[in-house]
Design a protein around this motif. Structure first.
Motif, PDB file in Angstrom:
ATOM      1  N   LYS A  60       0.635  -8.842  -7.317  1.00 13.92           N
ATOM      2  CA  LYS A  60       0.741  -8.178  -8.609  1.00 13.92           C
ATOM      3  C   LYS A  60      -0.308  -7.754  -8.364  1.00 13.92           C
ATOM      4  O   LYS A  60      -0.908  -6.974  -9.358  1.00 13.92           O
ATOM      5  CB  LYS A  60       0.499  -9.634  -8.846  1.00 13.92           C
ATOM      6  CG  LYS A  60       1.601 -10.341  -9.161  1.00 13.92           C
ATOM      7  CD  LYS A  60       0.918 -11.897  -9.473  1.00 13.92           C
ATOM      8  CE  LYS A  60       1.979 -13.301  -8.309  1.00 13.92           C
ATOM      9  NZ  LYS A  60       1.147 -14.024  -8.780  1.00 13.92           N
ATOM     10  N   SER A  61      -1.416  -7.093  -7.575  1.00 17.74           N
ATOM     11  CA  SER A  61      -1.939  -6.331  -7.326  1.00 17.74           C
ATOM     12  C   SER A  61      -1.989  -5.012  -7.266  1.00 17.74           C
ATOM     13  O   SER A  61      -1.231  -4.151  -7.018  1.00 17.74           O
ATOM     14  CB  SER A  61      -3.318  -6.694  -6.163  1.00 17.74           C
ATOM     15  OG  SER A  61      -3.124  -5.966  -5.178  1.00 17.74           O
ATOM     16  N   ARG A  62      -3.112  -4.197  -7.455  1.00 18.15           N
ATOM     17  CA  ARG A  62      -2.787  -2.362  -7.352  1.00 18.15           C
ATOM     18  C   ARG A  62      -2.878  -2.180  -5.759  1.00 18.15           C
ATOM     19  O   ARG A  62      -3.468  -2.512  -4.593  1.00 18.15           O
ATOM     20  CB  ARG A  62      -4.616  -1.584  -7.741  1.00 18.15           C
ATOM     21  CG  ARG A  62      -4.090  -0.471  -7.412  1.00 18.15           C
ATOM     22  CD  ARG A  62      -5.772  -0.129  -7.863  1.00 18.15           C
ATOM     23  NE  ARG A  62      -6.337   1.020  -7.198  1.00 18.15           N
ATOM     24  CZ  ARG A  62      -8.070   1.370  -6.679  1.00 18.15           C
ATOM     25  NH1 ARG A  62      -8.412   0.660  -7.111  1.00 18.15           N
ATOM     26  NH2 ARG A  62      -7.903   2.339  -6.222  1.00 18.15           N
ATOM     27  N   ARG A  63      -2.141  -0.913  -5.624  1.00 22.92           N
ATOM     28  CA  ARG A  63      -1.202  -0.235  -4.126  1.00 22.92           C
ATOM     29  C   ARG A  63      -2.681   0.949  -3.750  1.00 22.92           C
ATOM     30  O   ARG A  63      -3.140   1.422  -4.962  1.00 22.92           O
ATOM     31  CB  ARG A  63      -0.376  -0.581  -4.172  1.00 22.92           C
ATOM     32  CG  ARG A  63       0.713  -1.271  -4.398  1.00 22.92           C
ATOM     33  CD  ARG A  63       1.893  -0.773  -3.999  1.00 22.92           C
ATOM     34  NE  ARG A  63       2.546   0.148  -5.199  1.00 22.92           N
ATOM     35  CZ  ARG A  63       3.488   0.970  -4.742  1.00 22.92           C
ATOM     36  NH1 ARG A  63       4.433   0.766  -3.307  1.00 22.92           N
ATOM     37  NH2 ARG A  63       3.751   1.930  -6.154  1.00 22.92           N
ATOM     38  N   HIS A  64      -3.048   1.125  -3.113  1.00 18.59           N
ATOM     39  CA  HIS A  64      -3.929   1.702  -2.612  1.00 18.59           C
ATOM     40  C   HIS A  64      -3.021   2.393  -1.351  1.00 18.59           C
ATOM     41  O   HIS A  64      -2.804   2.733  -0.712  1.00 18.59           O
ATOM     42  CB  HIS A  64      -5.762   1.540  -1.461  1.00 18.59           C
ATOM     43  CG  HIS A  64      -6.462   0.556  -2.645  1.00 18.59           C
ATOM     44  ND1 HIS A  64      -7.846   1.366  -3.283  1.00 18.59           N
ATOM     45  CD2 HIS A  64      -6.646  -0.850  -2.760  1.00 18.59           C
ATOM     46  CE1 HIS A  64      -8.132   0.407  -3.585  1.00 18.59           C
ATOM     47  NE2 HIS A  64      -7.655  -1.290  -3.358  1.00 18.59           N
ATOM     48  N   GLY A 113      -2.294  -4.473  -0.431  1.00 18.80           N
ATOM     49  CA  GLY A 113      -2.915  -4.552  -2.352  1.00 18.80           C
ATOM     50  C   GLY A 113      -4.738  -4.308  -2.780  1.00 18.80           C
ATOM     51  O   GLY A 113      -4.867  -3.053  -2.038  1.00 18.80           O
ATOM     52  N   ASN A 114      -4.567  -5.083  -2.815  1.00 15.51           N
ATOM     53  CA  ASN A 114      -5.645  -4.399  -3.824  1.00 15.51           C
ATOM     54  C   ASN A 114      -6.858  -5.711  -3.283  1.00 15.51           C
ATOM     55  O   ASN A 114      -8.162  -5.819  -2.956  1.00 15.51           O
ATOM     56  CB  ASN A 114      -6.500  -4.527  -5.401  1.00 15.51           C
ATOM     57  CG  ASN A 114      -7.732  -4.487  -5.519  1.00 15.51           C
ATOM     58  OD1 ASN A 114      -7.960  -3.680  -5.359  1.00 15.51           O
ATOM     59  ND2 ASN A 114      -8.164  -5.083  -6.240  1.00 15.51           N
ATOM     60  N   TYR A 115      -6.462  -6.098  -1.514  1.00 17.99           N
ATOM     61  CA  TYR A 115      -7.530  -6.567  -1.197  1.00 17.99           C
ATOM     62  C   TYR A 115      -7.631  -6.450   0.163  1.00 17.99           C
ATOM     63  O   TYR A 115      -7.022  -5.614   1.277  1.00 17.99           O
ATOM     64  CB  TYR A 115      -6.898  -8.511  -0.993  1.00 17.99           C
ATOM     65  CG  TYR A 115      -6.000  -9.443  -2.597  1.00 17.99           C
ATOM     66  CD1 TYR A 115      -7.604  -9.366  -2.736  1.00 17.99           C
ATOM     67  CD2 TYR A 115      -5.354  -8.758  -3.428  1.00 17.99           C
ATOM     68  CE1 TYR A 115      -7.030 -10.672  -4.241  1.00 17.99           C
ATOM     69  CE2 TYR A 115      -4.899  -9.030  -4.500  1.00 17.99           C
ATOM     70  CZ  TYR A 115      -6.069 -10.206  -4.710  1.00 17.99           C
ATOM     71  OH  TYR A 115      -5.477 -11.015  -5.370  1.00 17.99           O
ATOM     72  N   TRP A 159       0.880  -1.268  -0.132  1.00 17.61           N
ATOM     73  CA  TRP A 159       0.055   0.058  -0.253  1.00 17.61           C
ATOM     74  C   TRP A 159       0.708   1.418  -0.398  1.00 17.61           C
ATOM     75  O   TRP A 159       2.296   0.924   0.361  1.00 17.61           O
ATOM     76  CB  TRP A 159      -1.451   0.172   1.016  1.00 17.61           C
ATOM     77  CG  TRP A 159      -0.290   0.531   2.449  1.00 17.61           C
ATOM     78  CD1 TRP A 159       0.111   1.010   3.177  1.00 17.61           C
ATOM     79  CD2 TRP A 159      -0.066  -0.701   3.630  1.00 17.61           C
ATOM     80  NE1 TRP A 159       0.665   1.066   4.334  1.00 17.61           N
ATOM     81  CE2 TRP A 159       0.953   0.004   4.328  1.00 17.61           C
ATOM     82  CE3 TRP A 159      -0.025  -2.592   3.458  1.00 17.61           C
ATOM     83  CZ2 TRP A 159       1.598  -1.077   5.486  1.00 17.61           C
ATOM     84  CZ3 TRP A 159       0.781  -2.945   4.435  1.00 17.61           C
ATOM     85  CH2 TRP A 159       1.408  -1.984   5.826  1.00 17.61           C
ATOM     86  N   TRP A 187     -12.551 -13.501  -4.242  1.00 19.67           N
ATOM     87  CA  TRP A 187     -11.824 -12.585  -4.988  1.00 19.67           C
ATOM     88  C   TRP A 187     -11.775 -13.979  -6.333  1.00 19.67           C
ATOM     89  O   TRP A 187     -10.809 -15.674  -5.669  1.00 19.67           O
ATOM     90  CB  TRP A 187     -10.266 -12.256  -5.063  1.00 19.67           C
ATOM     91  CG  TRP A 187     -10.939 -11.378  -4.207  1.00 19.67           C
ATOM     92  CD1 TRP A 187     -11.347 -10.192  -5.123  1.00 19.67           C
ATOM     93  CD2 TRP A 187     -10.882 -10.659  -3.120  1.00 19.67           C
ATOM     94  NE1 TRP A 187     -11.481  -8.995  -3.958  1.00 19.67           N
ATOM     95  CE2 TRP A 187     -11.472  -9.713  -2.559  1.00 19.67           C
ATOM     96  CE3 TRP A 187     -10.150 -11.517  -1.982  1.00 19.67           C
ATOM     97  CZ2 TRP A 187     -11.199  -8.969  -1.314  1.00 19.67           C
ATOM     98  CZ3 TRP A 187     -10.349 -11.251  -0.816  1.00 19.67           C
ATOM     99  CH2 TRP A 187     -10.821 -10.167  -0.036  1.00 19.67           C
TER     100      TRP A 187
END
Length: 153
Positions: A137-141, A61-63, A5, A96
């Motif tokens: 591997k996902s987007r960072r908030h 991440g995006n989770y 993040w 997911w």
């Protein structure tokens, strides 16, 4: 490993974020404080914490392994579990595709959270560990709450 993040330069404290969301009810402020402390103990790793309009969300991440929300005068706890929901939890969503065999559920904090068994908490931890495998591997908030974590995390 890159951070999961991004910490905002403008952050607020956990207590302030709780007061903003639950300011209408001192009992809910206390309940939310207890839940955040409890979640930080059972989460197997540090998360980013983001305050939204009506919720405080834990993010990797995006989770989202957990969130604490304001819902019609109550405190709602959302958590993700591997395999099955604990007794008393309602289905919030299937989670997911990249984290198989998980389900998100919620319970109002007014209900009895002591009904969570060691197996239920183990299923929460398992879901978190599965998230951690795919989160890089996902987007960072962008997270806007400055969290104080237990020393061992």
């Amino acid at each position: 490993m890159r951070p999961l993040w991004v910490q905002s330069e403008d952050t607020i404290s956990e207590d302030e974020s709780i007061r903003i969301i639950f300011m209408d009810n001192p009992k809910n402020v206390n309940t939310a404080k207890i839940l955040i402390k409890w979640l930080k103990i059972i989460l197997p790793f540090r998360c980013g914490i983001r305050m939204g309009k009506e919720r405080i969300t834990f993010l990797a991440g995006n989770y989202r392994p957990a969130a604490i929300k304001r819902q019609k005068g109550s405190v709602r706890l959302d958590m993700v579990f591997a395999n099955r929901l604990p007794e008393g939890f309602n289905v919030a969503s299937d989670v997911w595709r990249s984290v198989p065999n998980t389900v998100e559920g919620y319970i109002l904090a007014d209900d009895d959270l002591t009904s969570l068994t060691e197996e239920d908490i183990g299923n929460f931890v398992k879901a978190c560990e599965q998230m951690l495998e795919v989160a890089p591997k996902s987007r960072r908030h962008l997270c806007n709450v400055s969290a104080v974590w237990p020393d061992e995390k």
